[in-house]
Each structure stands twice: as C-alpha cells, then as structure tokens.
Scaffold this motif. Structure first.
Motif, mmCIF file in Angstrom:
data_model
loop_
_atom_site.group_PDB
_atom_site.id
_atom_site.type_symbol
_atom_site.label_atom_id
_atom_site.label_comp_id
_atom_site.label_asym_id
_atom_site.label_seq_id
_atom_site.Cartn_x
_atom_site.Cartn_y
_atom_site.Cartn_z
ATOM 1 N N LEU A 90 7.067 4.226 0.048
ATOM 2 C CA LEU A 90 7.711 4.936 -1.075
ATOM 3 C C LEU A 90 8.586 6.198 -0.334
ATOM 4 C CD1 LEU A 90 7.479 4.720 -4.006
ATOM 5 C CD2 LEU A 90 5.708 6.363 -4.300
ATOM 6 N N HIS A 97 11.533 0.323 4.959
ATOM 7 C CA HIS A 97 11.065 0.207 3.863
ATOM 8 C C HIS A 97 10.267 -1.455 3.564
ATOM 9 C CE1 HIS A 97 11.314 -1.164 -0.475
ATOM 10 N NE2 HIS A 97 10.407 -0.405 -0.567
ATOM 11 N N LEU A 108 0.367 -9.186 -4.879
ATOM 12 C CA LEU A 108 0.460 -8.516 -6.088
ATOM 13 C C LEU A 108 1.411 -9.695 -6.846
ATOM 14 C CD1 LEU A 108 0.896 -4.932 -5.009
ATOM 15 C CD2 LEU A 108 -1.154 -6.134 -5.745
ATOM 16 N N GLU A 246 -1.555 5.073 -13.478
ATOM 17 C CA GLU A 246 -0.657 4.339 -14.358
ATOM 18 C C GLU A 246 -1.099 3.505 -15.198
ATOM 19 O OE1 GLU A 246 -0.321 4.797 -11.290
ATOM 20 O OE2 GLU A 246 1.446 5.989 -10.455
ATOM 21 N N PRO A 288 4.590 6.680 -17.539
ATOM 22 C CA PRO A 288 3.500 7.043 -16.846
ATOM 23 C C PRO A 288 3.767 7.924 -15.520
ATOM 24 C CG PRO A 288 2.915 4.914 -17.504
ATOM 25 C CD PRO A 288 4.416 4.926 -17.695
ATOM 26 N N ARG A 294 14.330 11.955 -5.114
ATOM 27 C CA ARG A 294 15.383 11.549 -3.994
ATOM 28 C C ARG A 294 15.847 12.415 -3.421
ATOM 29 N NH1 ARG A 294 12.593 7.353 -4.792
ATOM 30 N NH2 ARG A 294 13.220 5.379 -5.528
ATOM 31 N N ALA A 344 10.549 2.264 -16.606
ATOM 32 C CA ALA A 344 9.162 2.992 -16.375
ATOM 33 C C ALA A 344 8.736 2.535 -14.936
ATOM 34 C CB ALA A 344 8.373 2.581 -17.441
ATOM 35 N N PHE A 345 9.122 1.263 -14.624
ATOM 36 C CA PHE A 345 8.880 0.598 -13.304
ATOM 37 C C PHE A 345 9.732 1.031 -12.342
ATOM 38 C CE2 PHE A 345 6.335 -1.963 -16.163
ATOM 39 C CZ PHE A 345 4.990 -1.585 -15.771
ATOM 40 N N HIS A 350 12.480 0.162 -4.467
ATOM 41 C CA HIS A 350 11.318 0.628 -4.781
ATOM 42 C C HIS A 350 10.709 0.098 -5.802
ATOM 43 C CE1 HIS A 350 11.139 2.908 -1.084
ATOM 44 N NE2 HIS A 350 12.534 3.270 -1.466
ATOM 45 N N ALA A 353 5.833 -2.363 -7.307
ATOM 46 C CA ALA A 353 5.082 -3.276 -6.607
ATOM 47 C C ALA A 353 3.729 -4.070 -7.515
ATOM 48 C CB ALA A 353 4.458 -3.235 -5.059
ATOM 49 N N VAL A 357 0.270 -6.394 -11.842
ATOM 50 C CA VAL A 357 -1.053 -6.051 -12.105
ATOM 51 C C VAL A 357 -1.283 -5.171 -13.262
ATOM 52 C CG1 VAL A 357 -2.933 -4.425 -11.146
ATOM 53 C CG2 VAL A 357 -1.489 -5.930 -9.640
HETATM 54 C C1 HEM Z 1 2.053 0.881 -15.938
HETATM 55 C C2 HEM Z 1 1.705 1.006 -14.641
HETATM 56 C C3 HEM Z 1 2.787 1.370 -13.582
HETATM 57 C C4 HEM Z 1 3.775 1.989 -13.473
HETATM 58 C C5 HEM Z 1 4.560 2.556 -14.639
HETATM 59 C C6 HEM Z 1 4.198 2.142 -12.241
HETATM 60 C C7 HEM Z 1 5.429 2.724 -11.750
HETATM 61 C C8 HEM Z 1 6.072 2.705 -10.750
HETATM 62 C C9 HEM Z 1 7.379 3.547 -10.345
HETATM 63 C C10 HEM Z 1 8.261 4.198 -11.291
HETATM 64 C C11 HEM Z 1 7.465 3.404 -8.947
HETATM 65 C C12 HEM Z 1 8.748 3.668 -8.130
HETATM 66 C C13 HEM Z 1 8.695 5.147 -7.611
HETATM 67 C C14 HEM Z 1 9.952 5.502 -6.898
HETATM 68 O O1 HEM Z 1 10.712 4.636 -6.683
HETATM 69 O O2 HEM Z 1 10.018 6.451 -5.974
HETATM 70 C C15 HEM Z 1 6.421 2.564 -8.247
HETATM 71 C C16 HEM Z 1 6.363 2.000 -7.121
HETATM 72 C C17 HEM Z 1 5.306 1.231 -6.621
HETATM 73 N N1 HEM Z 1 4.062 1.044 -7.418
HETATM 74 FE FE1 HEM Z 1 3.769 1.208 -9.309
HETATM 75 N N2 HEM Z 1 3.552 1.528 -11.278
HETATM 76 C C18 HEM Z 1 2.536 1.021 -12.137
HETATM 77 C C19 HEM Z 1 1.231 0.464 -11.727
HETATM 78 C C20 HEM Z 1 0.900 0.139 -10.324
HETATM 79 C C21 HEM Z 1 0.018 -0.591 -9.796
HETATM 80 C C22 HEM Z 1 -1.191 -1.133 -10.475
HETATM 81 C C23 HEM Z 1 0.147 -0.526 -8.242
HETATM 82 C C24 HEM Z 1 -0.935 -1.146 -7.425
HETATM 83 C C25 HEM Z 1 -1.750 -2.193 -7.629
HETATM 84 C C26 HEM Z 1 1.293 -0.078 -7.984
HETATM 85 C C27 HEM Z 1 1.961 -0.033 -6.799
HETATM 86 C C28 HEM Z 1 3.243 0.454 -6.491
HETATM 87 C C29 HEM Z 1 3.810 0.483 -5.176
HETATM 88 C C30 HEM Z 1 3.103 0.072 -3.866
HETATM 89 C C31 HEM Z 1 5.021 1.134 -5.072
HETATM 90 C C32 HEM Z 1 5.885 1.485 -4.151
HETATM 91 C C33 HEM Z 1 6.955 0.428 -3.981
HETATM 92 C C34 HEM Z 1 8.173 0.657 -2.933
HETATM 93 O O3 HEM Z 1 8.033 1.592 -2.544
HETATM 94 O O4 HEM Z 1 8.704 -0.397 -2.481
HETATM 95 N N3 HEM Z 1 1.996 0.384 -9.486
HETATM 96 N N4 HEM Z 1 5.379 2.353 -9.515
#
Ligand code: HEM
Length: 402
Positions: A90, A97, A108, A246, A288, A294, A344-345, A350, A353, A357
């Motif tokens: 991250l 990365h 996943l 989240e 969440p 950044r 939101a995601f 990044h 991932a 799930v």
């Molecule tokens: C509603 C649920 C979730 C939301 C809203 C969410 C949101 C996010 C966001 C906004 C980022 C990017 C952050 C950035 O760019 O600095 C992120 C990255 C990530 N999330 Fe989620 N997340 C959720 C659930 C999950 C779950 C359940 C997992 C693991 C099982 C997870 C694993 C990750 C990982 C590993 C990254 C890093 C990806 C990367 O750097 O390539 N997330 N998430």
C-alpha cells in the motif's frame, strides 16, 4: 487528537492552495460532511493545518490522482503506516508494488471466493447470528455481529490458525492507532509495537508449516510466491489493519440506513438482487476508508492550485463520494439513484484487493441472513452513533427484534 507537527512544503506563490484553518479534527471525527461540502465549494484543494495535508475533496480531482501514480506516489516520506506495520504494497509504487500485489491475486479473486470463502462466510454468519440472537430481544449490531463476523472471516482468509478473532481485532485496532499516531504518544507506539511483534511471532510459527503443506490462505500464497519475510510481515499487518474495519463498517452502515428507511428495506426484501445495490450505496454514502495519503513527486496543478513537489495529500474519498457534480442529492442514502461509479474502493494500481471479499461476505451473506433471521428487526430507542473520518463507520448500533 493533536495536530501534525511536521509540515510539508507549502506553495506560497500566486496559485498557492487556500488555507483552511477553520477545519478542526474533532469536527471531522464527529461529522465531516458539512466540512467536505464547504471545502468542495470554496477550496477543493486546500492546505489544512490541523491535519498537516492538502485535502482534495472533489470527485474529479480524487479520480485523477488515482490514475496518475507517477505524480501522486503512495510511497510517502515519514509514513506512520510504515513505522507501525512495515513497508507494505500500500506504500509502494509500481513495479515494486506489483510484486506484492500479484501474490495476493489468486486468493481474493471471485473464483476463489466462490469455491473456498463463501462457505466460510456462511458458516460465520450462522455462528455469530446465533450468538447475537442469544443476547435476548435486542443488542448492539456493531459489536454483537458486524465486528466478530468480519474479524473471523479475515482470520480464516489470512490463515492465522494460531490466533483468535479477538487477537485480530486487537492487532487491527492497535496498529491502526499506530498509523494515526501523529501526536507521537509513546503508549500508542508501545501497543502497536506489541501487536506487531505478536503478528511476527504468529507468522514465524506458520511459515514452515505452510511451506511443507500449502493451503488456500493469503499467508500460504505470499509464502509460496517467495516474498521476503519483511514483505510478508508488512503486507499481513497492512491487511489485518485494512481488511477488518471496512466490511464491519459497511455492514453496520447498510443495516442502519435500511432500518432508517422502511420503504427501501421493503424494496430490498422483495427483490434480493437489490442487496448488492444496498451495499454499493452504503459504501458510497459513508466510505469506510474516508481518506488515504499520497505525496507529489513534482510540482503539479490541481483543482485551481499549484502544489509543490513533496506535498502530502489526503485523497478524501468520503467527500468525493458525496460530490454533487457526480451524484444527485448526494447526502441521501438512496438505492434507487442513477448508477454511477463511486471511489470507496480506491482506483488505479491500489484498487482494493478485498473488494470481492467485502461484496460477497456482506451483500451476499451477512445482510440477507441478518434480515431473514430477524424479520422484526428495528432500531432500538437508544440512538445509533457513528464516528471517524479517516475510517468512518458505526460506533454503536442498538437494535431490537421483538
Ligand atoms: C467495504 C470494504 C472495503 C473497502 C471500502 C476498502 C477500501 C480500500 C481502499 C480505498 C483501498 C486503497 C487505499 C489506497 O489506495 O491508499 C484499499 C486497498 C486494499 N484493500 Fe481494501 N477495502 C475493503 C475491504 C477489504 C478487505 C476485506 C480486504 C482483505 C481481505 C482488503 C484488502 C486490501 C488490500 C490488500 C489493499 C491494498 C491494495 C494495493 O495496495 O494494491 N480490503 N481498500
């Protein structure tokens, strides 16, 4: 919370970003949305002294940042996340990365979720709904169901067979507190370091076991991919910190929103395909992860201002997701709104991932099972409470069922 002490370079020229010295962290925590509205209108890229960052609040600007990783690096100087958890994917830019991220892929992706994890989500939903029901005629949905359900799912996906869901919750909270420890409170660092050491010990114990006998879990995948131990540890800690709150928080937010809007709840109950819509609208409405950091690698014009090289930025997803330029009547939870992409995601390299799930465990399993089990579910007399801005969700969600 205490303001940041270290300031990045602030551009002082003709196109300097406006200074929003009226933004207070306490107000962001309680209810950030009026602040976001004013920032979007008056100062969409603003230097905010209380948080020590330039906050970016319009949808278009946040989206643009996500697509230009060369200018907006995830590898922030002086990152507290790196101190608390190590250097995970991250906080890396490509190509480094991508090496870590590729190792996560197979575990996943939707196929693995269908074949392996959905049955686990179903088992955990039944288990924690049984425990919830056993509390009598009412309880706190946040602590009583959303939190243990999310923690146990993550424990099983990650493969921590030598830990409990309570360990996961404690590790997650204390290391997140470390990543937000701008006040440099030694007690917060001590708790974060203790959890970090416990995670290291759990990983050290499991690595030889998984080398000899691999399984479907994330830990097994990163070991099998040959990531160095430091990268394994950092990525596992980041995922404990980022994969638990989240899903827990979107479950609570969606339940709260539907219980507050009986018409929309009736619509979803009549058409189960709408659970996915109810989920997506909940993460749009209350993101969440409300803000992520950044850092600029060059001077860059953004939202009418010029940012210097090395500027620390907060990409405010919580504000972008309520931008009226993108969504009509954005402050309202409305499953019938025109479908448009939300942030939101995250986005770009990044992009979360764990998206599938979260969607599967919450929209396909937890929410339908909850409302099936408790057809009379309603909000209790005691009010629900939500909080946070970097992470935002329910703090308490008292409900009753007969
Ligand atoms: C509603 C649920 C979730 C939301 C809203 C969410 C949101 C996010 C966001 C906004 C980022 C990017 C952050 C950035 O760019 O600095 C992120 C990255 C990530 N999330 Fe989620 N997340 C959720 C659930 C999950 C779950 C359940 C997992 C693991 C099982 C997870 C694993 C990750 C990982 C590993 C990254 C890093 C990806 C990367 O750097 O390539 N997330 N998430």
């Amino acid at each position: 919370m205490t303001p940041l002490s270290a300031s990045p370079p602030v551009h002082a020229g003709e196109h300097a970003a406006p200074v929003a010295d009226w933004v207070r962290i306490e107000d962001l925590y309680t209810n950030p949305y009026p602040i976001y509205r004013r920032l979007r209108e008056e100062a969409p890229v603003a230097w905010v002294p209380s948080v020590g960052r330039y906050l970016v609040t319009r949808y278009a600007d946040c989206h643009w940042i996500e697509q230009d990783a060369e200018t907006f690096s995830a590898n922030e100087d002086g990152s507290l996340m790196k101190r608390a958890m190590g250097h995970s994917m991250l906080r890396k830019d490509d190509p480094e990365h991508q090496v870590d991220r590729a190792a996560y892929g197979p575990v996943l992706r939707p196929k693995a979720i269908k074949e392996t994890w959905t049955a686990i989500f179903e088992k955990n939903a039944e288990k924690y709904l049984d425990a919830f029901e056993a509390q009598g005629s009412g309880a706190d949905l946040h602590l009583g169901f959303a939190a243990p359900f999310a923690a146990e799912n993550l424990r099983e996906i990650m493969g921590f067979r030598n830990a409990t869901k309570d360990d996961m919750q404690r590790w997650s909270q204390t290391m997140i507190d470390g990543t937000g420890n701008y006040a440099d409170d030694p007690e917060v660092w001590a708790k974060s370091a203790a959890s970090s050491a416990e995670v290291d010990a759990a990983i050290d114990e499991l690595v030889p076991v998984l080398r000899a006998d691999p399984d479907a879990t994330l830990l097994s995948a990163v070991v099998g991919a040959g990531l160095p131990l430091e990268a394994i540890r950092a990525n596992m800690k980041m995922t404990i910190g980022g994969g638990l709150n989240e899903p827990r928080d979107v479950l609570g937010t969606a339940a709260w929103a539907l219980l507050s809007s009986p018409g929309q709840l009736a619509q979803v109950l009549a058409d189960p395909a709408l659970w996915a819509t109810a989920f997506e609208e909940a993460v749009r409405w209350v993101a969440p992860i409300g803000m992520y950091p950044r850092q600029t690698t060059r001077e860059v014009a953004l939202g009418g201002a010029t940012l210097p090289r090395g500027a620390r930025i907060g990409v405010v997803l919580g504000a972008a997701n309520r931008d009226p330029e993108q969504f009509d009547d954005p402050e309202t939870y409305n499953i019938n709104r025109e479908k448009k992409p939300h942030l939101a995601f995250g986005g770009g390299a990044h992009f979360c991932a764990g998206t599938w799930v979260a969607r599967t465990s919450v929209a396909n399993v937890a929410l339908p099972r909850l409302f099936e089990r408790f057809p009379q579910l309603r909000l209790a007399d005691r009010p629900a409470r939500e909080g946070g801005w970097v992470f935002r969700g329910m703090l308490e969600l008292p409900v009753a069922w007969n």
